[in-house]
Enzyme design. Sequence first.
Site, short mmCIF file in Angstrom:
data_model
loop_
_atom_site.label_atom_id
_atom_site.label_comp_id
_atom_site.label_asym_id
_atom_site.label_seq_id
_atom_site.Cartn_x
_atom_site.Cartn_y
_atom_site.Cartn_z
N GLU A 135 0.35 5.22 14.28
CA GLU A 135 0.36 6.49 14.77
C GLU A 135 -1.24 6.94 15.22
OE1 GLU A 135 1.79 9.32 11.72
OE2 GLU A 135 3.78 8.39 11.99
N GLU A 161 9.31 3.84 11.28
CA GLU A 161 9.43 4.96 10.14
C GLU A 161 10.44 6.19 10.43
OE1 GLU A 161 5.30 6.59 9.30
OE2 GLU A 161 4.56 4.69 9.58
O1 AHR Z 1 5.27 6.96 5.56
C1 AHR Z 1 4.31 8.15 5.35
C2 AHR Z 1 3.35 8.44 6.59
O2 AHR Z 1 3.95 8.89 7.39
C3 AHR Z 1 2.84 7.06 7.20
O3 AHR Z 1 1.66 6.72 6.67
C4 AHR Z 1 2.36 7.70 8.58
O4 AHR Z 1 2.52 6.65 9.26
C5 AHR Z 1 3.39 8.77 8.71
O5 AHR Z 1 2.92 9.83 9.18
#
Ligand code: AHR
Length: 492
Positions: free
Chosen positions: A173, A296
């Site tokens: 990210e 994710e």
């Molecule tokens: O999964 C929680 C968070 O969500 C992670 O650390 C991040 O990559 C995303 O914003």
Amino acid sequence: MGKLTVYANLKKGTINKNIYSHFSEHLGRCIYEGFWVGEDSPIPNTNGIRNDVVEALKKVKIPVLRWPGGCFADEYHWKDGIGPRENRKYMVNTHWGGVVENNHFGTHEFMELCRQLECDPYICGNVGSGTVQEMSEWVEYMTFDGESPMASLRKTNGRSEPWALKYFGVGNENWGCGGNMRVEYYADLYKHYQTYARNYGGNKLYKIACGPNTADYHWTEVMMREAGNLMDGLSLHYYTITGEKWPEWGSATEFGELEWFKLMKHTLYMEELVTKHSAIMDVYDPEKRVGLIVDEWGTWHQVEPGTNPGFLFQQNTIRDAVVAGINLNIFNNHCDRVQMANIAQIVNVLQALILTEGEKMLLTPTYHVFDLYKVHHDAKLLTAVLECGNYEFGGEKVPQMCVSASEDAKGVIHITLCNLNPNTASEMIFELPGLQIADVTGKLLSAETMTEHNTFEHPERVKPAEFSGIEMVASGFKAVIPKMSVVQLSIS
Ligand code: AHR
């Protein structure tokens, strides 16, 4: 009456088992307590890792585990997490609750966890606050076989053989917590950092670049144009929330049909995201060499009342199970491009498969979906044509059913269906042209109420049952798919 026609002779590629992968971050009680209890803990453990959690996860055959983050990855300095544990440096986890951690779970412990889980490691390197040298040396430390500064350090720390490491992320990210970068800037950094993440000996890295947040198609476009030839995978992150915009989270367990409907509608958006990002990737990579790595995904609700807001600990109902089933069907159906997906996160955080409390452990409804769907691992995706009605609420509608179908190596056909409607069952007819059906068996995950979930007092309220009521007919078979359910059918 709905209808599903599955064409066993129209195969559409292989469902990479890595779609069923997971994510574990130094966040809340995922690593510490969820996996790591330490060798001296009264909780039964092997080399500090709790046995009950490992045993449960081995049953669902997890293919790949991502670590150490998430946002944590871009502030993690791996050298602080090696060597004698009593000498390791403490650090402040600034992203997640500001807690101080002792770095007792580091590279060696993660590789040991993967060994016990019999899964492949996926390590995410630090671009946001780490150097090129630091990343380069981590890869050398883990994978160099022979005499080198980092291999010697590894040996000093008790590991003579290198580990096999395939999946390596170059930042996380970086459009947000990983450095708030413009894509043009990150694309250059990606090219720079990945150059020094070397392949040593027979170890060949599969390099994953930070991809877009949700519908940031510009990010995908620039990354593919500038660096597509230097990556093996491009990540995509999308979380399903109840509200219309971030961060309008709803309660995980206290909701009505409005919140049920919204969560279904919002999670179906994954179909559009995968389709559109894939279309951009197709322009630069028509051979589909580069994987879309949805590393994710899952539901993000309000934390459980009374828990640390930075720990993202949430409960998990039958609604989350249906969300999991929908997303996994979407990934299966896009297996030409989606090479891996990692639900967030595996234990005690967000849409977890497992929750722990001291020595107690429970399996969530989401865990059971991964158990039902494991039949799809590395199976051939089949063409499945679904005709079904809509689930309507408040003047809006979504399709009532969501499905994927595959054929495994033994020739057994597996169909997974989700009924999104919390009020009405769906009567379905199944046709498989050209096939002689000898046997159909099934499993069902459902509940009486929308908010049903497992607790430490009642850990088996939501669990799979045998699916009955399959009726053979001349053209195939019929079955009634209960309201708010996930069903897995096996046909031979
Ligand atoms: O999964 C929680 C968070 O969500 C992670 O650390 C991040 O990559 C995303 O914003």
